[in-house]
Design an enzyme around this catalytic site. Structure first.
Site, PDB file in Angstrom:
ATOM      1  N   CYS A 132       0.839  -1.207   0.000  1.00  0.00           N
ATOM      2  CA  CYS A 132       0.000   0.000   0.000  1.00  0.00           C
ATOM      3  C   CYS A 132       0.866   1.245   0.000  1.00  0.00           C
ATOM      4  CB  CYS A 132      -0.918  -0.005   1.220  1.00  0.00           C
ATOM      5  SG  CYS A 132      -2.121  -1.343   1.226  1.00  0.00           S
ATOM      6  N   GLU A 138       4.151   1.027   1.960  1.00  0.00           N
ATOM      7  CA  GLU A 138       5.270   0.585   2.788  1.00  0.00           C
ATOM      8  C   GLU A 138       6.590   0.627   2.023  1.00  0.00           C
ATOM      9  OE1 GLU A 138       2.262  -0.979   2.069  1.00  0.00           O
ATOM     10  OE2 GLU A 138       2.325  -2.827   3.219  1.00  0.00           O
TER      11      GLU A 138
END
Length: 661
Positions: free
Chosen positions: A303, A305
């Site tokens: 997402c 990270e």
């Protein structure tokens, strides 16, 4: 679970839980980017030879080498399996070519066979071979463990040398190279992750959450943009699919042309690309012990990270942690307001609190209590993966597993983290501000009356709820009355998480984003002093609560930038939704680019956009068959709107729709 103390197991399984460790409890290792350079330069024949030579040189009088023997034997078998896997495709292509009457298609099949015979067994020589090697290698990561976020990484960096060489030598045209890249995009869209009914409801869209990243910096800090960076944006422009997830890395030397192109693609409404800020992420990664050159090479592995490709086992999304529930428990001496059970620490009767600081102390104690149990839970799951579900294929492609002779689940990676996320920053911030304003400063609401209203979900007390909503400042409006409370809410969580170490010799690495877990976490949470009603979604990521941001997107980014993004080293997520007419001309696109710059120059880490009219979303909800191809940004991923559960559809519809800058 058999490795967990009884109390930890109970807290993991209670109905209205605080932490949710589903991803690694139910699935395999993911959120990783393999060392694709190793594949492209060595091929699996080279990796096999390396494993054979290392195995032959082991001294078995050293007891540690007995475990290494098993690792290298597994590596050899795995390499042989990969080579055979690709050869089967080559054999099928030759068979089909022999039967094909159309000369053009026959030639294509013969070329496919030649490419599959070369890669990934041997080093890639051409752009086509490089793409095919990446596809096979990525697909096998997914097949091995079916984890989320197994990401191709910085494709523009490792494809560009092959592209440049082929263009210069006349081996390929730009149009042919673009077509092959878009074929790769389509293949990514074909992979669908099958969920059980609960996860399908809460994490719908069937995405594997993998991410392709372009832009950013080289190891020396210079701009990394190249022609393939633009080609990836063109692929998203042309295809407009929900997958792959797609990121542009921003930094102060990024070409204006790439940022402008990114804004043009954002305007299309697929929620991509998302943007991540090098100026915030690189120092944050270095603060976790990652050296500068590696930090500059980070990629998005899911997402939002960041991780060093080919060197990191992040265990990202290890758990979702409910900050809103911790505040609820702090207000009720550790008892769940939904069921009445004592689930948290006893932190005192809130009616005896004399100031906001007393409540902040109780919140901090609740967070510490549940973080401690979450760590125990996650370490038990980590041990179980090491014992039962090792990943020899992935371990071939992450340094230093081959060098150590150690599986990635056993700590073989160069960098090892466990990365759980905190959810509900805005809910806690708004609630603390409301209590300070109405209970302790204005003294127009008693704590006893407030608690009664929360336990009854504002039943027959809508007047109080509206006062909480309208009379107290709200996060997202650049208001220093409330924004520090939101910062406090997230920082307390991150400070607790970063205290701990994992079984792989690494540390815990906090983030502040939800995937789409703010919806199910909300179902576990009672009414809050912000005015939010029980069981409704929490705020997503570090975004403001729906409809609370009244002063436009610039005020939003100024509020969000006040959070401590540095300590949230596994990422933060900011969602914004724009009406399409705001971006319909060049002025709108330039304004969007300037908004991104303002946020990133203030220290923000990540931002992404939905560009869609809420009326269209409501129509699509009523008539999904007419809008089967409508793509929206959910959280850290995009999905087809019609495939989402109604709760998540409603959440997207209710996000504040910005109508100007």
């Amino acid at each position: 679970p058999h490795k967990m103390p009884e109390l930890t197991r109970q807290l993991m399984n209670i109905k209205h839980k605080v932490f949710h460790p589903e991803i690694h409890l139910r699935g395999g290792i993911g959120h990783v980017s393999a060392d694709f350079w190793r594949i492209l330069k060595q091929g699996f024949e080279g990796l096999k030879k390396e494993a054979e030579q290392t195995l032959a040189g082991l001294d078995f009088n050293d007891a540690d080498n007995l475990d290494k023997m098993n690792f290298y034997q597994a590596a050899i078998i795995t390499c042989e399996g990969v080579i055979n896997f690709a050869q089967r495709y080559a054999n099928l292509a030759r068979k089909l070519a022999a039967e094909e009457k159309d000369l053009r298609r026959k030639e294509e099949l013969e070329k496919i066979a030649r490419v599959c015979e070369q890669v990934p067994a041997k080093p890639a020589r051409t752009y086509h071979e490089a793409l095919q090697a990446i596809w096979f290698s990525h697909l096998l990561v997914q097949i091995e463990s079916n984890g989320l976020g197994a990401s191709p990484g910085r494709m523009d960096q490792y494809l560009y040398p092959f592209y440049k060489k082929d263009i210069e030598e006349g081996i390929i045209t730009k149009e042919e190279a673009q077509e092959l890249l878009e074929c790769f995009w389509v293949k990514i869209e074909e992979i669908k992750r099958v969920y059980d009914s609960e996860c399908a409801r809460d994490y719908a869209g069937y995405t594997t959450e993998l991410n392709i990243t372009v832009g950013g910096q080289k190891e020396d800090g210079s701009d990394a943009t190249n022609e393939v960076s633009y080609m990836c944006l063109d692929a998203q422009d042309h295809l407009r699919t929900a997958h792959p997830n797609f990121t542009v890395r921003y930094h102060n030397k990024l070409p204006e042309t790439l940022l402008h192109k990114a804004c043009q693609v954002i305007k299309l409404g697929t929620g991509m690309p998302e943007l991540m800020n090098d100026e915030a992420h690189i120092p944050s990664l270095m603060n976790r012990g990652i050296k500068l050159e590696d930090a500059r090479g980070y990629t998005n592995i899911g997402c939002v990270e960041p991780a060093v490709p080919g060197k990191t086992c992040s265990w990202s999304n290890a758990a979702m942690f409910n900050l809103g529930k911790c505040l609820e428990l702090a207000l009720n001496n550790g008892k769940c307001m939904l069921c009445g059970e004592q689930v948290g620490a006893k932190t005192g009767d809130a009616c005896n609190f004399t100031c906001t600081e007393d409540l902040m102390r109780a919140y901090k104690e609740q967070v510490a209590y549940f973080v401690k149990h979450m760590i125990v839970c996650l370490n038990a799951i980590d041990f179980t993966h090491k014992e039962m579900v090792q990943t020899p294929y992935l371990s071939l492609l992450v340094s230093d597993c081959m060098e150590k002779g150690k599986d990635i689940t056993a700590g073989g990676a160069h960098y090892n983290f466990t990365s759980p996320q905190g959810v509900g920053v805005a809910d806690v911030g708004d609630s603390l501000a409301a209590i300070k304003k109405l209970v302790f400063e204005d003294k127009t609401v008693s704590m006893d009356d407030l608690l009664s209203a929360l336990k009854e979900n504002f039943e027959n007390n809508e007047e109080l709820r509206q006062r909480l909503i309208n009379e107290a400042p709200k996060y997202g409006n650049d208001d220093d009355y409330v924004d520090p409370f939101a910062k406090f809410a997230g920082r307390v969580y991150c400070e607790e998480v970063e205290k701990y170490k994992n079984p792989r010799g690494g540390i815990f690495n906090p983030g502040l984003y939800p995937v789409s877990a703010h919806v199910p976490l909300g179902r576990n949470t009672a009414a809050l002093p912000s005015g939010r009603k029980a069981t409704t979604p929490l705020a997503d990521g570090v975004s403001p609560t729906h409809a609370s941001d009244k002063k436009g997107p610039t005020a939003v980014v100024k509020s969000v930038a006040k959070l401590d993004h540095m300590i949230a080293s596994n990422g933060t997520l900011l969602n914004q939704k724009f009406s399409p007419n705001v971006l319909e001309d060049e002025k709108g696109l330039r304004s969007l680019a300037e908004l991104i710059k303002v946020y990133f120059n203030l220290g923000g880490k990540h931002i992404q956009f939905n560009v869609i009219d809420s009326r269209i979303l409501r129509e699509a909800q009523k008539n999904p068959e007419k809008y089967a191809n409508l793509v929206v940004r959910v959280a850290g991923y995009s999905a087809f709107f019609a495939q989402l559960h109604k709760d998540i559809q409603d959440d997207i519809i209710e996000r504040t729709e910005q109508v100007g800058f």
